[in-house]
Design an enzyme around this catalytic site. Structure first.
Site, PDB file in Angstrom:
ATOM      1  N   ARG A 206       0.824  -1.229  -0.254  1.00 23.05           N
ATOM      2  CA  ARG A 206      -0.219  -0.178  -0.069  1.00 23.05           C
ATOM      3  C   ARG A 206       0.539   1.221   0.230  1.00 23.05           C
ATOM      4  NH1 ARG A 206      -2.417  -4.251   0.882  1.00 23.05           N
ATOM      5  NH2 ARG A 206      -4.562  -4.139   0.270  1.00 23.05           N
ATOM      6  N   TYR A 243     -27.076  -1.342 -18.198  1.00 20.53           N
ATOM      7  CA  TYR A 243     -27.567  -2.736 -17.316  1.00 20.53           C
ATOM      8  C   TYR A 243     -29.162  -2.372 -18.043  1.00 20.53           C
ATOM      9  CZ  TYR A 243     -23.448  -3.184 -15.495  1.00 20.53           C
ATOM     10  OH  TYR A 243     -22.324  -3.126 -14.875  1.00 20.53           O
ATOM     11  N   HIS A 373      -2.013  -8.320 -13.818  1.00 19.77           N
ATOM     12  CA  HIS A 373      -3.264  -9.264 -13.535  1.00 19.77           C
ATOM     13  C   HIS A 373      -3.605  -9.362 -15.283  1.00 19.77           C
ATOM     14  CE1 HIS A 373      -6.993  -8.418 -11.309  1.00 19.77           C
ATOM     15  NE2 HIS A 373      -7.512  -8.532 -12.048  1.00 19.77           N
ATOM     16  N   ALA A 374      -4.028 -10.664 -15.186  1.00 19.94           N
ATOM     17  CA  ALA A 374      -5.021 -11.200 -15.508  1.00 19.94           C
ATOM     18  C   ALA A 374      -5.800 -10.684 -16.247  1.00 19.94           C
ATOM     19  CB  ALA A 374      -5.200 -13.022 -15.163  1.00 19.94           C
ATOM     20  N   HIS A 403     -11.095 -18.419 -16.274  1.00 17.07           N
ATOM     21  CA  HIS A 403     -11.594 -17.640 -16.758  1.00 17.07           C
ATOM     22  C   HIS A 403     -11.701 -16.539 -17.492  1.00 17.07           C
ATOM     23  CE1 HIS A 403     -13.701 -14.000 -14.391  1.00 17.07           C
ATOM     24  NE2 HIS A 403     -12.560 -12.991 -15.516  1.00 17.07           N
ATOM     25  N   GLU A 404     -10.329 -16.824 -18.052  1.00 17.49           N
ATOM     26  CA  GLU A 404     -10.048 -15.800 -19.360  1.00 17.49           C
ATOM     27  C   GLU A 404     -10.293 -16.321 -20.069  1.00 17.49           C
ATOM     28  OE1 GLU A 404      -9.165 -12.952 -18.531  1.00 17.49           O
ATOM     29  OE2 GLU A 404      -8.618 -13.338 -16.115  1.00 17.49           O
ATOM     30  N   HIS A 407     -13.426 -15.820 -21.266  1.00 15.33           N
ATOM     31  CA  HIS A 407     -13.717 -14.861 -22.112  1.00 15.33           C
ATOM     32  C   HIS A 407     -13.686 -14.598 -23.534  1.00 15.33           C
ATOM     33  CE1 HIS A 407     -14.687 -11.409 -18.495  1.00 15.33           C
ATOM     34  NE2 HIS A 407     -12.801 -11.978 -18.211  1.00 15.33           N
ATOM     35  N   GLU A 431     -18.276 -12.117 -16.967  1.00 16.50           N
ATOM     36  CA  GLU A 431     -17.104 -12.114 -16.260  1.00 16.50           C
ATOM     37  C   GLU A 431     -17.045 -13.858 -15.611  1.00 16.50           C
ATOM     38  OE1 GLU A 431     -14.861 -10.965 -15.388  1.00 16.50           O
ATOM     39  OE2 GLU A 431     -14.778  -9.193 -16.417  1.00 16.50           O
ATOM     40  N   TRP A 505     -13.542   4.267   2.187  1.00 15.95           N
ATOM     41  CA  TRP A 505     -12.871   3.316   1.844  1.00 15.95           C
ATOM     42  C   TRP A 505     -13.026   1.972   2.846  1.00 15.95           C
ATOM     43  CZ3 TRP A 505     -12.290   0.101  -2.670  1.00 15.95           C
ATOM     44  CH2 TRP A 505     -11.288  -1.091  -2.530  1.00 15.95           C
ATOM     45  N   HIS A 533      -7.958  -2.829  -9.830  1.00 17.25           N
ATOM     46  CA  HIS A 533      -9.037  -2.352 -11.259  1.00 17.25           C
ATOM     47  C   HIS A 533      -9.296  -1.161 -10.510  1.00 17.25           C
ATOM     48  CE1 HIS A 533      -9.555  -7.178 -11.175  1.00 17.25           C
ATOM     49  NE2 HIS A 533     -10.437  -6.640 -11.764  1.00 17.25           N
ATOM     50  N   ARG A 542     -19.673  -5.919 -11.593  1.00 20.49           N
ATOM     51  CA  ARG A 542     -19.204  -6.839 -12.393  1.00 20.49           C
ATOM     52  C   ARG A 542     -19.008  -8.738 -12.067  1.00 20.49           C
ATOM     53  NH1 ARG A 542     -14.942  -4.893 -17.386  1.00 20.49           N
ATOM     54  NH2 ARG A 542     -17.023  -3.264 -17.241  1.00 20.49           N
ATOM     55  N   TYR A 543     -17.979  -8.255 -11.643  1.00 21.77           N
ATOM     56  CA  TYR A 543     -18.095  -9.755 -10.604  1.00 21.77           C
ATOM     57  C   TYR A 543     -18.954 -10.014  -9.485  1.00 21.77           C
ATOM     58  CZ  TYR A 543     -13.204  -7.882 -12.992  1.00 21.77           C
ATOM     59  OH  TYR A 543     -12.399  -7.353 -13.547  1.00 21.77           O
TER      60      TYR A 543
END
Ligand code: X8Z
Ligand code: ZN
Length: 637
Positions: A206, A243, A373-374, A403-404, A407, A431, A505, A533, A542-543
Site C-alpha cells: 500500500r 444494464y 493482472h490477468a 476465467h480468462e 472471455h 465475467e 473505502w 481495478h 460485474r464481478y
C-alpha cells in the site's frame, strides 16, 4: 486493459458498452432538444435512412480506431515503458474523442422513431464510454495520460522489505535486492502465518498508491465532466445505466441480490473469525470485531481460500488440494491453459487458434515490466484472441485460466455480431462464463482427466470440506465485489471528497466485509489504489453479478445435463448438448437486453441469488450449527 470503445477493461471487445432501454433514453432527451426537434421537424428531422447511414459510418470508424487501440494497449501491457505509455495514451485519446463525437451525434436521433435494433445501437453510442472525455480541447489527452500513468504505476509497483528474513526466504527463495513486486507479495500473503510479517507485506504494497491519489481525483473530475456532457448526473450514473434498466433500479437490484446472500456471508465470516481466533488468539483476532484484513490469505481479503487450512472443518473429510495435484502431476502454466481449453473443446467449442498459443503471454517474463493482472483480449475482433497472465502453478490460477479463456470463448462466439453488440449481454455475463465452467472442476472431473487418483476421490463425507473450500473464495468475495463500485459511486457523486477517499473505502470494507486494516492508516493512504481495478479503471460490479450469475448458469447447465446429485458434484465436462445451448446464449452478445440472453439459457429473466443458496445448502446448515453460541457480526461504526 482499458479502451474507449469498450464496456470493459479486463476483456477486450471492439463493441461499445452495454446498453440501456427507452426509459433512460427519454430521461436523457432534454426539453430543449424536444423543442428544437418540434420546431425544426419539417425540414431537418433526421430520417431512419439518416440513422442507418450514421450507424454504418460509426461502425467503420469504431472498427478502425479499435484495432490500432487494441494493438497499442497490448504492447503497453506487455512492455510497460514510458514510450508505450505515451503511445497508448495517444490512441486512447483518439478513441475517447471518437466516442464523444459519436455520442453527441447520436443525440440527433432523439425522438426519431427507429426500428428496435437501430434504437438499441444509437442508445449504446449515446452512452459514450465508461470513461467519457469532456469535449473541450485537450481534455481527452489529459484524461488518457492520467489513465495510462495510473495503470503503469500499479504495474511497476515494488516496495522494500527484509528479503533475508527466513520466513520470507522460505516462501520466495533467495531474492535479489531488498524490494519485491506484487506477485511476490501475493505469495507471501497466501503463505505467511506470522501476523507481524503479514502486516509488513500488507502495508508495504500500500505504499505504491498514495502518489496516485491526486491524479485519481483529477481523473474523476474529468470523467464526471464528460458524463455530464452526455446527460448523466455523474460517471457513476453512467456506469449504472449500462444494464438495460433504469440506473437507480440497478442500484436497488444489486442491493436486493446482496440481501439474498448476505446471511450466508455473515455465517461464513463468523466461522472463519472463530477459526482465526483459535490460531492467533484474542489479541490479534477479537471475537466481536471486524477481522484484520491481512490475515485472510489474500492481499485484498477478497478471496480466503488460501487460509482454508486454518478453517478446515474438523472431522468433515478432506477437501481437494488442487495446487498439490498440479505439482504432483508436473503441470506447468502452459498445461494449465491447455487443460482449460480442453474443457471447452469437450463441450463442442473450437479449440483456441494457433495464434492464441503463439501470441498469448502465459508466464511472467523475467526482464521487463508487464501488467501482470490477468486479462483476456481480442485484437482483431474476429479470431485473434489472447490471454495475458503471469500464471503460477496454483489452484487459484487454475481457476483464473478458466476465467480468462471463458472471455475468449465469449468473444469468439459473438464475432459475427455488428461491432456494437460484440460484448457481453451485460458485463457480469462476460465475467461469469469461465467461472461457470470452473464450477465443473469437481473431484470426479479431476479423476476423469487424470489429476486425481480414483482411489482418492472424496466421498460424500467430504462434502462440507469441498463446499467450505469454494465458499471461502466465492462467498467471501461477494461483499468485496459489491463494495468496490459502491465506493466509486460515492467518489463520482461527490459524497467522498479526495481527503475522504481512504476513510470512505474503509467504512465500506468494514460495513460489508467486516474487516479492518491491521493498524491505523497513514494520513496520505490511498488504499483503493492498491487494487488493480481502481488505477486500472475497470468497473467492478460485474464481478459481483458474475458471482451470482455463474451459479445460475451452473444450475441450469446441470439441469440440462439431467444431473441429479448435489450441484457441487455436477460437472458438465464433455457435454456437447449443454455446450450448444450455452453457445446459443454467447452468440447473442449484447444484441438483445440481457434478460433475453439469460432466459435463452436458464429459462429465467432475473438475476437471482437462490442458486448460490441451493449450491451451498449443506454448508449453510453446517455453519449455523458451528456458530451456535458464538456472537456473530461486528460493530459497523
Ligand atoms: O480481475 C479479475 C480477472 C480478470 S477480469 C482476473 N477478477 C477480479 C479480481 O481479480 O479482483 C476475477 C475475480 C475478481
Ligand atoms: Zn474477467
Amino acid at each position: 486493459m482499458k479502451r474507449f470503445f469498450l464496456a470493459t477493461s479486463c476483456f477486450a471487445a471492439l463493441g461499445l458498452g452495454a446498453c440501456q432501454d427507452g426509459q433512460i433514453r427519454d430521461a436523457e432527451t432534454t426539453t430543449e432538444e424536444l423543442t428544437v426537434a418540434a420546431t425544426t421537424q419539417v425540414e431537418t428531422r433526421p430520417t431512419v435512412q439518416d440513422a442507418r447511414e450514421f450507424l454504418e459510418d460509426a461502425e467503420a470508424d469504431i472498427v478502425a480506431a479499435s484495432e490500432i487501440g487494441a494493438r497499442a494497449a497490448w504492447i503497453n501491457a506487455n512492455f510497460v515503458t514510458e514510450d508505450t505509455n505515451a503511445l497508448v495514451a495517444q490512441t486512447s485519446a483518439e478513441g475517447a474523442k471518437l466516442a464523444t463525437r459519436l455520442a453527441n451525434e447520436a443525440k440527433r436521433f432523439n425522438g426519431v422513431s427507429l426500428p428496435d435494433d437501430m434504437r438499441r445501437k444509437i442508445d449504446m453510442l449515446k452512452r459514450g464510454s465508461n470513461f467519457p472525455a469532456p469535449m473541450r480541447d485537450g481534455a481527452a489527452e489529459e484524461l488518457s495520460e492520467i489513465m495510462a500513468g495510473l495503470d503503469a504505476t500499479y504495474a511497476t509497483g515494488t516496495f522494500a522489505i527484509d528479503t533475508s528474513d527466513p520466513a520470507i526466504v522460505a516462501v520466495l527463495g533467495e531474492v535479489e535486492g531488498d524490494r519485491i513486486d506484487l506477485g511476490q507479495a501475493v505469495r507471501l500473503m497466501a503463505q505467511l502465518r506470522d501476523p507481524a510479517l503479514l502486516r509488513q507485506v500488507w502495508e508495504g504494497w500500500r505504499t505504491i498508491s498514495p502518489p496516485m491519489r491526486d491524479d485519481y481525483a483529477r481523473m474523476v473530475e474529468l470523467i464526471n465532466e464528460g458524463a455530464q456532457e452526455l446527460g448523466y448526473a455523474d460517471a457513476g450514473a453512467l456506469w449504472r445505466g449500462g444494464y438495460d434498466m433504469d440506473a437507480d433500479a440497478f442500484a436497488t437490484e444489486v442491493d436486493r441480490l446482496w440481501g439474498q446472500v448476505n446471511p450466508l456471508y455473515e455465517q461464513l465470516h463468523c466461522y472463519v473469525r472463530g477459526a482465526l481466533n483459535e490460531t492467533y488468539g484474542d489479541d490479534v483476532v477479537p471475537l466481536d470485531a471486524p477481522i484484520r484484513a491481512d490475515l485472510l490469505g489474500n492481499m485484498w481479503a477478497q478471496q480466503w481460500g488460501n487460509i482454508y487450512g486454518l478453517a478446515a472443518p474438523e472431522g468433515a473429510g478432506e477437501g481437494v488440494d488442487v495446487t498439490a495435484l498440479l505439482e504432483e502431476n508436473d503441470y506447468d502454466a502452459m498445461k494449465m491453459v491447455r487443460t482449460a481449453d480442453d474443457f471447452f473443446v469437450s463441450m463442442g467449442f473450437d479449440p483456441m487458434p494457433d495464434t492464441f498459443w503463439e501470441r498469448s503471454l502465459i508466464t511472467k517474463p523475467r526482464d521487463r515490466d508487464v501488467q501482470c493482472h490477468a486479462s483476456a483480449w481480442n485484437l482483431d475482433d474476429i479470431e485473434d484472441v489472447r490471454i495475458k497472465m503471469c500464471t503460477e502453478v496454483t489452484g487459484e490460477d487454475f481457476q483464473t485460466v478458466h476465467h480468462e479463456i471463458g472471455h475468449n470463448i465469449y468473444q469468439r462466439a459473438y464475432k459475427d455480431q455488428p461491432v456494437f453488440y460484440k460484448t457481453g449481454a451485460n458485463d457480469g455475463f462476460h465475467e461469469a462464463i469461465g467461472d461457470m465452467i470452473a464450477l465443473s472442476i469437481t473431484p470426479e472431473y479431476l479423476v476423469e482427466i487424470g489429476l486425481l487418483d480414483a482411489a482418492d476421490l472424496p466421498g460424500e463425507d467430504a462434502d462440507i470440506a469441498l463446499l467450505m473450500q469454494t465458499a471461502m473464495n466465492k462467498i467471501a468475495f461477494l461483499p468485496f465485489g459489491l463494495l468496490v463500485d459502491k465506493w466509486r459511486w460515492q467518489v463520482f457523486n461527490g459524497v467522498l471528497e479526495p481527503a475522504q477517499y481512504n476513510d470512505g473505502w474503509w467504512a465500506l470494507r468494514t460495513e460489508y466485509q467486516g474487516i479492518r486494516p491491521p493498524s491505523e492508516r497513514p494520513a496520505d493512504a490511498f488504499d483503493p489504489g492498491a487494487k488493480y481495478h481502481i488505477p486500472g479503471n475497470t468497473p467492478y460490479m460485474r464481478y459481483f453479478l458474475a458471482h451470482v450469475l455463474q451459479f445460475q448458469f451452473h444450475k441450469a447447465a446441470c439441469e440440462q445435463a439431467g444431473f441429479e446429485g448435489p450441484l457441487h458434484r455436477c460437472s458438465v465436462y464433455g457435454n456437447e448438448e449443454v455446450g450448444e445451448r450455452f453457445n446459443a446464449m454467447l452468440e447473442m452478445g449484447a444484441s438483445q437486453p440481457w434478460p433475453d440472453a439469460l432466459e435463452a439459457f436458464t429459462g429465467t429473466r432475473d438475476m437471482d441469488g437462490s442458486a448460490i443458496l441451493e449450491y451451498y445448502a449443506p454448508l449453510i446448515d453446517y455453519l449455523e450449527t458451528q456458530n451456535q453460541g458464538r456472537t456473530c457480526g461486528w460493530n459497523r461504526d
